[in-house]
Design a protein around this motif. Structure first.
Motif, mmCIF file in Angstrom:
data_model
loop_
_atom_site.group_PDB
_atom_site.id
_atom_site.type_symbol
_atom_site.label_atom_id
_atom_site.label_comp_id
_atom_site.label_asym_id
_atom_site.label_seq_id
_atom_site.Cartn_x
_atom_site.Cartn_y
_atom_site.Cartn_z
ATOM 1 N N GLN A 380 49.793 34.265 59.837
ATOM 2 C CA GLN A 380 50.481 34.113 58.560
ATOM 3 C C GLN A 380 49.836 33.092 57.634
ATOM 4 O O GLN A 380 49.582 31.956 58.021
ATOM 5 C CB GLN A 380 51.941 33.706 58.817
ATOM 6 C CG GLN A 380 52.717 34.737 59.603
ATOM 7 C CD GLN A 380 53.858 34.105 60.385
ATOM 8 O OE1 GLN A 380 54.007 32.899 60.397
ATOM 9 N NE2 GLN A 380 54.654 34.933 61.027
ATOM 10 N N ILE A 385 51.238 37.178 53.675
ATOM 11 C CA ILE A 385 52.649 37.575 53.755
ATOM 12 C C ILE A 385 53.092 38.246 52.462
ATOM 13 O O ILE A 385 53.730 39.301 52.474
ATOM 14 C CB ILE A 385 53.531 36.341 54.062
ATOM 15 C CG1 ILE A 385 53.245 35.827 55.472
ATOM 16 C CG2 ILE A 385 55.004 36.683 53.915
ATOM 17 C CD1 ILE A 385 53.914 34.511 55.795
ATOM 18 N N ALA A 417 57.827 35.799 60.023
ATOM 19 C CA ALA A 417 57.400 35.027 58.855
ATOM 20 C C ALA A 417 58.514 34.130 58.338
ATOM 21 O O ALA A 417 58.255 33.081 57.747
ATOM 22 C CB ALA A 417 56.933 35.970 57.749
#
Length: 572
Positions: A380, A385, A417
């Motif tokens: 991430q 994202i 996330a």
């Protein structure tokens, strides 16, 4: 301080120093005597210094002294006396005098706060035409400084023909001279002068130099062309005189720096849609093929810049279709698996632009892009994202896309996330928007209810209470309202019922009907658990529900007075 030597050693060293000085004086005198006799011999053809040379040397000294005095007082820098002195020095064939004039201008370029009078540009032109490279380098650097601070009129520089000697410095082979020349051309490119013919004459030598077989010359010329693309006016001229084919060919240069400069220049040109026809005028999709080849470059900045250029071009639907025909997904998917975050980010940004065009979506899904995105979400960064959320939202518009989302790690990646400590509220907004979009489809709603963990539920509850960020709060609460109230889900939510009562009360007190409706839907869903019903009974939230009910009934009664109602143009 003591020397560290005994008395005898000190005495011997002192005697040696005295003797050495004596020998040196005698040797110096001997050299003088020898060269005096040599100078009188006709073999060396050195005549005694004439009175004319003595006067010239004296005048030179006086001019140098006057210039130094002038430099100490800015109010006297630009008077008539200094102009005359500069003109004499610049027009001299003596390089020392020319250097003095160039150094004066360099000093002026650093300290001058006002505009340089036009008359002082004549010596500049003379110094640019000097046969001495050091003089040219010094005066061209002075000109760079003056142009950068707007101390001289750019239009005047062009009209005086200075562009020609400036561009000739490219062929000097000296890196500093070429750098100064490039900087001058770049600064002049921002001129609003209408002397386009003069600028064209200046650009043509650059294009010729860009084709040079000398790596350093080609690199500097391409660097100058890049900077010319930062001005709309000069960019238009570049396109008119045929710079685009040259820049496209330079994408295949063996010099990685030339590749980067040309790619960046093309990216700047591509930002203006009117130049797209010329960019695509080379047959066989040559530009797009060259950029796709550069995407796979081992040089990171070249690869990322090629992606950026393709992204800029992809705003044109025709170019998007051509990219898909060229099977652009192969190199881009390879970048998604690269260990470099920068490469992954550049690739996913371009893929995000491609997914925004609905005709591309079936191909993107069938090529397994959602599987790659699901895996990528576990590495991430905010950029990854954000664009992953956009791609998932774009591609799940069809039944094939929804199934691909469920078969991939997209949902678990999005939920993961939410827990990343580095994710900002802005990025969380993209994640919750995507998740909320997914749960509007029943199969994906069931998938979410089974996949979500207690930590992720806690995060959604906390975000729901961020009333200062209304959209993030709404998205998070809306996701919770859709969760299937199984016994397992109720166990995950029970620790948060008190917090949820608080934010639901805020929702119901808002005048925004959308928030009120979300609050009611959430209460309806949570009441399936007896534990929540017990907390609701007699609470302030229940009282607010009755107030909203009463207001709704009153609104319904008043609306019934207006009979018949016309069909709504939005929802008949």
């Amino acid at each position: 301080m003591a020397s560290g030597f005994c008395e005898d050693c000190s005495r011997l060293l002192d005697e040696f120093c005295v003797y050495l000085r004596k020998v040196c004086r005698e040797f110096e005198q001997k050299i003088r005597d020898v060269f005096r006799e040599l100078s009188q011999c006709t073999c060396f053809r050195i005549a005694p210094e004439s009175s004319f040379l003595r006067r010239r040397r004296r005048r030179r000294t006086q001019e140098l002294l006057s210039l130094h005095l002038l430099c100490d007082d800015e109010t006297q820098l630009l008077n008539q006396e200094s102009l005359h002195a500069l003109s004499r020095l610049a027009s001299s064939e003596d390089t020392d005098l020319q250097t003095t004039a160039a150094m004066f201008y360099l000093h002026v370029s650093h300290h001058l706060k006002s505009s340089l009078p036009d008359a002082f540009m004549e010596p500049v032109m003379a110094l640019l035409l000097s046969t001495d490279l050091d003089v040219q380098k010094t005066i061209s650097l002075s000109l760079v400084n003056l142009l950068a601070k707007n101390n001289v009129c750019k239009e005047l520089v062009i009209e005086m023909g200075m562009l020609v000697p400036i561009l000739e410095l490219f062929q000097s082979g000296d890196a500093a001279a070429q750098c100064h020349s490039c900087a001058c051309v770049t600064l002049l490119a921002s001129s609003e002068s209408k002397s386009e013919a003069i600028m064209v004459d200046g650009i043509m030598p650059l294009l010729a130099l860009a084709k040079s077989y000398e790596p350093q010359v080609q690199q500097n010329a391409t660097w100058a062309l890049l900077h010319l693309t930062q001005s709309d006016w000069s960019t238009r001229i570049l396109c008119e005189v045929g710079a685009i084919p040259v820049l496209v060919l330079l994408l295949q240069s063996s010099d990685s720096q030339v590749q980067f400069y040309s790619c960046t220049a093309l990216c700047n040109i591509a930002a203006v849609r009117e130049h797209h026809p010329k960019l695509l005028s080379m047959g066989g999709h040559f530009l797009l093929k060259s950029l796709l080849t550069l995407v796979s470059s081992s040089v990171q900045k070249n690869s990322t810049q090629a992606c950026r250029c393709l992204q800029t071009l992809s705003r044109n639907v025709l170019i998007q279709e051509q990219l898909m025909e060229l099977d652009c997904l192969v190199p881009l998917k390879a970048l998604l698996k690269n260990s470099s975050p920068v490469r992954r980010e550049s690739a996913i940004t371009l893929l995000s632009a491609l997914s925004a065009h609905p005709p591309n979506n079936d191909v993107l899904v069938s090529e397994g892009l959602l599987e790659e995105i699901g895996q990528l979400l576990h590495h991430q960064t905010s950029v990854i994202i954000t664009h992953s959320c956009k791609i998932i939202t774009d591609l799940c518009g069809s039944s094939m896309g929804q199934q691909a989302v469920m078969d991939s790690l997209c949902v678990s990646g999005l939920l993961g996330a939410l827990l990343s400590p580095s994710v900002s509220d802005e990025t969380s907004l993209h994640v919750t928007s995507c998740l909320y979009h997914l749960v509007t489809w029943d199969p994906l709603k069931s998938n979410l209810s089974v996949t979500i963990t207690s930590e992720q539920v806690s995060r959604l509850v906390r975000l729901s209470g961020l009333i200062q960020n209304p959209q993030l709060s709404y998205n998070s609460a809306a996701i919770i309202s859709t969760l299937a109230m199984t016994e397992e889900m109720a166990q995950l939510l029970r620790p948060h019922y008190i917090t949820m009562l608080e934010y639901l009360l805020v929702f119901l007190k808002k005048k925004d009907v959308k928030l009120q409706q979300l609050g009611i839907l959430t209460v309806f869903n949570l009441k399936k658990d007896g534990g929540f019903s017990s907390l609701l009974a007699g609470s302030e939230l229940e009282a607010q529900l009755w107030k909203v009910h009463a207001q709704t009934e009153e609104t319904r009664r008043l609306l019934q007075m207006i009979t018949p109602l016309s069909p709504s143009p939005v929802d008949p």
